[in-house]
Write an enzyme that holds these catalytic residues in place. Sequence first.
Site, short mmCIF file in Angstrom:
data_model
loop_
_atom_site.label_atom_id
_atom_site.label_comp_id
_atom_site.label_asym_id
_atom_site.label_seq_id
_atom_site.Cartn_x
_atom_site.Cartn_y
_atom_site.Cartn_z
N ASP A 171 4.71 -0.68 -6.93
CA ASP A 171 3.45 -1.03 -7.59
C ASP A 171 2.30 -0.20 -7.03
O ASP A 171 1.20 -0.23 -7.56
CB ASP A 171 3.16 -2.53 -7.39
CG ASP A 171 1.94 -2.98 -8.19
OD1 ASP A 171 1.91 -2.71 -9.41
OD2 ASP A 171 1.01 -3.57 -7.59
N ARG A 182 0.84 -1.19 0.00
CA ARG A 182 0.00 0.00 0.00
C ARG A 182 0.89 1.25 0.00
O ARG A 182 1.86 1.33 0.76
CB ARG A 182 -0.91 0.04 1.24
CG ARG A 182 -2.14 -0.84 1.15
CD ARG A 182 -3.11 -0.34 0.07
NE ARG A 182 -4.30 -1.17 -0.07
CZ ARG A 182 -4.44 -2.18 -0.92
NH1 ARG A 182 -3.45 -2.54 -1.70
NH2 ARG A 182 -5.58 -2.85 -0.99
N HIS A 192 -0.26 -0.58 -9.90
CA HIS A 192 -1.03 -1.46 -9.00
C HIS A 192 -1.49 -2.71 -9.76
O HIS A 192 -2.67 -3.10 -9.70
CB HIS A 192 -2.22 -0.71 -8.39
CG HIS A 192 -2.64 -1.26 -7.05
ND1 HIS A 192 -3.07 -0.47 -6.02
CD2 HIS A 192 -2.71 -2.54 -6.58
CE1 HIS A 192 -3.38 -1.23 -4.98
NE2 HIS A 192 -3.17 -2.49 -5.31
N GLU A 219 -1.90 7.32 -5.61
CA GLU A 219 -2.22 6.58 -6.84
C GLU A 219 -3.65 6.78 -7.34
O GLU A 219 -3.92 6.63 -8.52
CB GLU A 219 -1.94 5.08 -6.66
CG GLU A 219 -2.90 4.36 -5.74
CD GLU A 219 -2.58 2.86 -5.69
OE1 GLU A 219 -1.48 2.51 -5.25
OE2 GLU A 219 -3.44 2.06 -6.08
C1 COI Z 1 -5.81 -5.89 -2.99
O1 COI Z 1 -6.19 -7.04 -3.21
O2 COI Z 1 -6.05 -5.31 -1.93
C2 COI Z 1 -5.07 -5.17 -4.01
O3 COI Z 1 -4.24 -4.38 -3.69
C3 COI Z 1 -5.50 -5.38 -5.43
C4 COI Z 1 -6.33 -4.30 -6.00
C5 COI Z 1 -7.25 -4.85 -7.06
C6 COI Z 1 -7.07 -3.42 -5.07
#
Ligand code: COI
Length: 335
Positions: free
Chosen positions: A259, A235, A297, A264
């Site tokens: 990532d 995160r 991400h 973001e």
């Molecule tokens: C999660 O699974 O929390 C991710 O970071 C992926 C994203 C699709 C929100």
Amino acid sequence: MKIFLYGIRPDEAEYLKQWNALNPDIETDYTDQIFTDETVDLSKGYNGVVLLQTQPYTRTALQKLHDFGVSKISVRNVGLDGFDFKDLRDLGFSLTSVPVYSPNAIAEHTTSLILRLLRRVPEFDKKFANADFRWFPTIGEEINGKTVGIVGTGHIGSVVARLMMAFGAKVVAYDIKPNPYLENLGIYVDSLDEVLKQANIITLHTPLAKRDIHMIDEAAFAKMKDGVIFINAARGGLVDTDALIKALDSGKVGGAGLDVLESENDVFQKKFDKISDVKDPQFQALLNRDNVIMTPHTAFYTTTAVHNMVFDSLNDNVKMLTGKAPKYPVDISEN
Ligand code: COI
């Protein structure tokens, strides 16, 4: 029984079709829009909702959902930092997530970021584009023999630990709750500081709890080895991005694989005409560095993961709606 899904992309729609074929008694409908104050009305008349987004879930939208009589929410992902659990408690919601849609998806992406930085792929790509095929001076490094620090050893961090060990790295790990499946590996150290001090490569795999906002700040970077490779596929809020930029400028951080970014939501999942149209100053400060790799991400984004995100979230929403115990209930008693 009727379930409404938000934020459905075309690739997810295909898996939804497959799920519908296996569950003909359940009516589903969806939108490609995420769940907001403006779109919440779409779920009126449905029994449950299935959501996925990185934007926060507002109290106003949740209040409306509650007013429509919906009390079962399933998210298709693992991270829950978009919710204020107090809102969910106050409004009487039950929540499920998909915590293990594919730990390998994120762990393999993490590994690819590490390898691309160590083997200086961005520099070789630039040289290649300029028809410069010489080796020198773009010499790389190996994972083998390095110390890899893993912060957070849940489902994802533990796969990263095993992958790094398979490459021949020494792994040092820290978690407030050590993973019993890893304890016999002798990888745990007693504090985050110990990971920061010992590792040549550091990778984050913790959720974003409120207490962990800017867990990696200026003081944390100062404790790291000079030239450390720093990876964040967890995160953005875990890292003080301005401190990271300073650490890259000073050479304290030798390479960063990101990532996720603090800001973001203003950048990722959008299409700009050109990269200079992205106005986020942190994004621009990180861009065009030979030793920074950013991905939008996408660590999670594999066919295996997306299949499981759609299937597991829907299965759990149905379980809640039919009074059965869901496979992945979320404890919302605190956050
Ligand atoms: C999660 O699974 O929390 C991710 O970071 C992926 C994203 C699709 C929100």
